[in-house]
Structure formats: C-alpha cells, structure tokens
Design a protein around this motif. Structure first.
Motif, short mmCIF file in Angstrom:
data_model
loop_
_atom_site.label_atom_id
_atom_site.label_comp_id
_atom_site.label_asym_id
_atom_site.label_seq_id
_atom_site.Cartn_x
_atom_site.Cartn_y
_atom_site.Cartn_z
N TRP A 104 0.64 -1.44 0.04
CA TRP A 104 -0.09 0.09 -0.10
C TRP A 104 1.36 1.35 -0.06
O TRP A 104 0.41 1.78 -0.21
N LEU A 105 1.91 0.78 0.78
CA LEU A 105 2.74 2.78 1.30
C LEU A 105 3.56 2.70 -0.86
O LEU A 105 3.55 3.59 -0.64
N TRP A 108 0.80 4.35 -2.95
CA TRP A 108 0.59 5.15 -2.44
C TRP A 108 1.79 6.38 -3.10
O TRP A 108 1.54 7.36 -3.32
N LEU A 131 -4.37 9.56 -2.21
CA LEU A 131 -4.05 9.74 -1.32
C LEU A 131 -3.53 9.53 -0.32
O LEU A 131 -3.46 8.33 0.11
N GLU A 132 -4.83 9.66 0.10
CA GLU A 132 -5.20 10.51 2.06
C GLU A 132 -5.94 8.66 2.55
O GLU A 132 -5.38 8.28 3.59
N PHE A 135 -3.17 5.62 1.85
CA PHE A 135 -2.55 5.84 3.01
C PHE A 135 -2.41 5.57 4.02
O PHE A 135 -1.91 4.34 4.39
N ALA A 138 -2.97 1.70 4.46
CA ALA A 138 -2.02 0.58 4.29
C ALA A 138 -2.07 -0.21 5.80
O ALA A 138 -0.92 -1.42 6.26
N LEU A 328 -1.15 13.84 3.22
CA LEU A 328 -1.83 13.07 4.62
C LEU A 328 -3.13 13.23 4.37
O LEU A 328 -4.00 12.60 4.85
#
Length: 474
Positions: A104-105, A108, A131-132, A135, A138, A328
């Motif tokens: 996941w990271l 992202w 994107l948020e 993150f 993950a 984030l």
C-alpha cells in the motif's frame, strides 16, 4: 490492547475499503498510463522537466525529481497497475503484515509522485482523496489480522471532511444553494454531463429543490451522525451512499463518487454489510507491533488534522486544499458556486491557404466534452478525461488556460499523434490543418420538443472567437 481497539464487527468493511480503493488506484494508474505523457511528458503541454527545475523536492515530493523520462513514467504506471491488481484480487490478504503495508505504501508513493508533478492537470480534489485514503489503507492489515478500530475512525473522519466540507462551501458560497435553485442549472452546466444528465435537467423544478434539500442533509447532517453508535452510523453511511449514487447517475465526476461510496463502508458494521455481501468471515489474530504503529499513525493524523479542521470553520474556507506536501490530511469541497450558463470552446481547423468568409472550417471532437449537438453525452466516470475537464475550465475564463492551451493548439497544427489520441475525432487525418481557431459557444440542453424534432441533445449559440486563427510559424 483493550477490546475497543479492535473492531471485531468490521471485517467486511475492511475488505470493501481495501478492494474498492485498490480498484480506484487501478483506474488512476490506467489514466496516467494513457494520458500523462501527451499532457505532461517530455513533449507534453506542461512538461514535467520544466516543472521540477523550478520546484523544490520538499515542496512537491516525487520520484521524478531524481530523474524524469517518459519511459520511467510508464514503468511507474505499470508498477501501480500491477500492485493495484494484486489488491483487487485479494492476494495481500494472505501476506504478512509488513508486506501488506509495504504494498500500500509503495502504491501511495508512486501515485504521490505522479500527482505532485501533475500541475493543473492533477489539481483535483479526488487526487488528494485517493492519496489520503490509500495511506490509511496501509494500516488496516491483511484479512487474517484484527481490524484496527482507530483506522476505521480515521476513515470516518476523512469521509466527514469530504461531505461536511462540501456542504459548508455550498452554504457559504452561491446563494442558489440557500434558495434551493442550484440544481435547476447544475445538471446542464456541470463539467461533463453523462447520458442521463439531460433527463435530470428536465425534472420538474420542485424535484430540483428536493435534490438540493437531500444534498444539504447528506452533507451537513449525515456526516455528524457518522460518529454515533450503531445503527445511527450505518444510517448516516446509507444516506451518503444513496446521494453519491445519485451523483453517479447524473454526471461524470471521475472516481470522486466511487471513492466516497467506498469510504462509507467504514460507517457500517458487518451485520449491515452482510445483507449485501454475505461473506464468510475468517478468524483474526492480534499483531501487537501493528497496534503500536496504528497508535502512532493515529496521533500523526490527529496532529495534521488541525489545519484542515480549522479550515472547515473558517469564513475563508479553502476548497480541495492540501496543507502538507505528502497530502496526508486534506480539505475538500465542491461546487461552492454554480454557473448559470454553459460555455464551450469548439476547436476548428482548415486546409485553406487564404482565410475568408467562405473558408471551410472542420470541428475537432472530444471524447467527453460536448461539441456536436447531436451526440449524446457519454459515460466516462470513474475514468477521468483530464483534457476534457480542463477545456470546461478554459471556457469559463482564459485565465484557467494560459500555459497549456496555446501548446495544445500547436500540437493540433502539427497533427501530433500522442495528443490526437486524447480526442475522439481528428478531421485532418490525411494531413495537418493550415490554421486552427477556437470559437466560444453558449450551449443549453434542448427541450423535450426540440429533442423530438431534431434529435439533438444540445442547442448552441455562437458568441465569438476564443482564439483567432493560428498557424505554425515557418
């Protein structure tokens, strides 16, 4: 950890969040693979190398600061597609926790690298939203691990900001949201209508008022209920899902509505979701070090939430803004103002050497944006046509397009193959046009009678030149 730290009744919700977001990332990387190079590549309209030469890495973190090439962009997009597919297929459900997080990271980070150099072509709220959400995903963990409740609450906090931010920006913005008349215009003037938008626009005025009232309830009341115990939270989630589905039926808004529906899964417990997804739940195991990491991530998001939360209650509320370069925790909102009339730029070219009143001009046709009045609007969402969306903004005012529009016209004059693949029809397939002009029209949906008599979906009125005839300098 105490029992409340693990959401034993949210196993299906985690599955929906991960698979749904994986599908959204898959679409986003497919869009990048097809459209990024002609728009932002080495020979694009806004070349990335020029951008990264004047922007610091710390202001827009991206892998492309170290090196950009169109080949590397393809590698990044294909890697994102492959990772997204593994998530959609559920392969990480059997992986160790560190490997699931890493997948996941990386996903992202790859998409962040694209968005942070995407300039105006990636300046949409759904980029930061994806994107948020990615993150946060993950730290949900694989299917065999216990579901961390704090992460689910962070998903609800994200959903709250998406909806409540949109509701507040409307109430502070255009008065038509307060007098309940905005949707008498919006279905016709939205950036990219879909096949049903004509019919939505032709609904009786009282139903348009009900639409606005429903929007206000979904965006100003339901988000507050997300933080209540069950079944109130599930009711709030259902309201949001229904209103987002209504938006899916009435327009093309990329993956915004799809992702918002996916986020709403965080508001439901397994008892509610099992009625739609009767899945057999697997046993789960607590991973102590994962819980410690979840606490740290939750604290980080809480700290980063200060400015977005303050923005929500500010008289100068920003719409779709990021307060940190990693995106984030962001602020969201949409359609604080509604245009009352629809303007469209129609690009025309000619082979004639001399331009006179008798010059024969032929129109370029875009994939999604209206041009030919007899062509029914198309369904594209959750796929995103970036050039078509920017053409809508450019029609509102030339100040939205000073950097990319002239290079776009030059590419058409050159019959650039990569650029032309972004269009539906090139009327000059045999040889490039000698000159191109851009004409501004006012479009409106036809009435029921006009539709029956002409078969057209639109009627248009020419307003004048947007760009006078332009030719390549020799």
């Amino acid at each position: 950890m105490p029992d409340w730290f693990h959401a034993s009744d949210s196993w299906i919700a985690r599955l929906v969040l991960q698979r749904g977001l994986g599908l959204a990332y898959l679409i986003a990387f497919l869009v990048a693979l097809e459209q990024f190079r002609p728009l932002l590549g080495e020979r694009g309209l806004l070349p990335v190398p020029r951008f990264i030469a004047r922007v610091r890495f710390l202001d827009a973190p991206s892998l492309f600061h170290f090196r950009y090439s169109d080949r590397l962009l393809v590698v990044v997009a294909l890697a994102g597609i492959l990772l997204s597919l593994t998530i959609v297929l559920g392969l990480p459900d059997a992986w160790p926790v560190p490997l699931t997080m890493a997948a996941w990271l990386v996903l992202w980070a790859l998409y962040l690298s694209i968005v942070n150099v995407g300039q105006t072509f990636y300046a949409f709220g759904w980029e930061s939203l994806l994107l948020e959400a990615g993150f946060l995903a993950a730290f949900l963990g694989p299917a065999w691990s216990a579901v961390p409740a704090p992460i689910l609450w962070l998903f609800r906090w994200l959903l709250f900001r998406v909806e409540f931010g949109a509701g507040l920006i409307k109430m502070r913005g255009d008065p038509c949201w307060r007098d309940l008349t905005c949707l008498a215009y919006h279905h016709e003037t939205q950036p990219m209508p879909n096949p049903l938008s004509w019919y939505f626009h032709r609904l009786p005025r009282p139903l348009h008022r009900l639409e606005v009232l429903g929007s206000h309830f979904a965006q100003l009341v339901a988000p507050l209920l997300l933080f209540f115990p069950q079944p109130i939270a599930s009711f709030a989630g259902l309201v949001i899902v229904i209103t987002q589905a209504w938006l899916v039926l009435s327009g093309n808004f990329s993956w915004l509505n799809f992702v918002t529906i996916v986020l709403a899964a965080s508001a439901f417990d397994d008892a509610a979701l099992a009625r739609v997804l009767p899945l057999e739940r697997a046993g789960t195991t607590v991973v102590v070090w994962q819980d410690g990491l979840v606490i740290a991530i939750t604290a980080l998001v809480v700290v980063f939430s200060y400015r977005p939360a303050r923005n929500l209650f500010s008289r100068e509320q920003l719409m779709n803004a990021s307060f940190d370069p990693l995106r984030l925790v962001n602020t969201y909102g949409a359609f604080g103002s509604i245009t009352r009339e629809r303007y469209e730029i129609v690009l025309e070219g000619t082979h004639d050497e001399r331009l006179t009143s008798d010059t024969k001009w032929r129109e370029y046709e875009f994939r999604g944006k209206p041009t030919d009045p007899k062509r029914r609007p198309s369904q594209w969402a959750p796929y995103h046509l970036r050039l078509d969306w920017l053409m809508w903004f450019a029609a509102l005012s030339p100040r939205y397009a000073p950097k990319w529009f002239p290079p776009f016209v030059e590419k058409l004059l050159e019959n650039d193959p990569a650029t032309l693949r972004l269009l539906r029809h090139n009327p000059f397939a045999d040889r490039p046009p000698r000159a191109i002009r851009a004409v501004l029209y006012r479009y409106r949906f036809t009435t029921w009678k006009e539709r029956r008599d002409t078969g057209a979906w639109w009627t248009r009125t020419r307003l004048g030149d947007y760009l006078p005839p332009m030719a390549l300098s020799v």
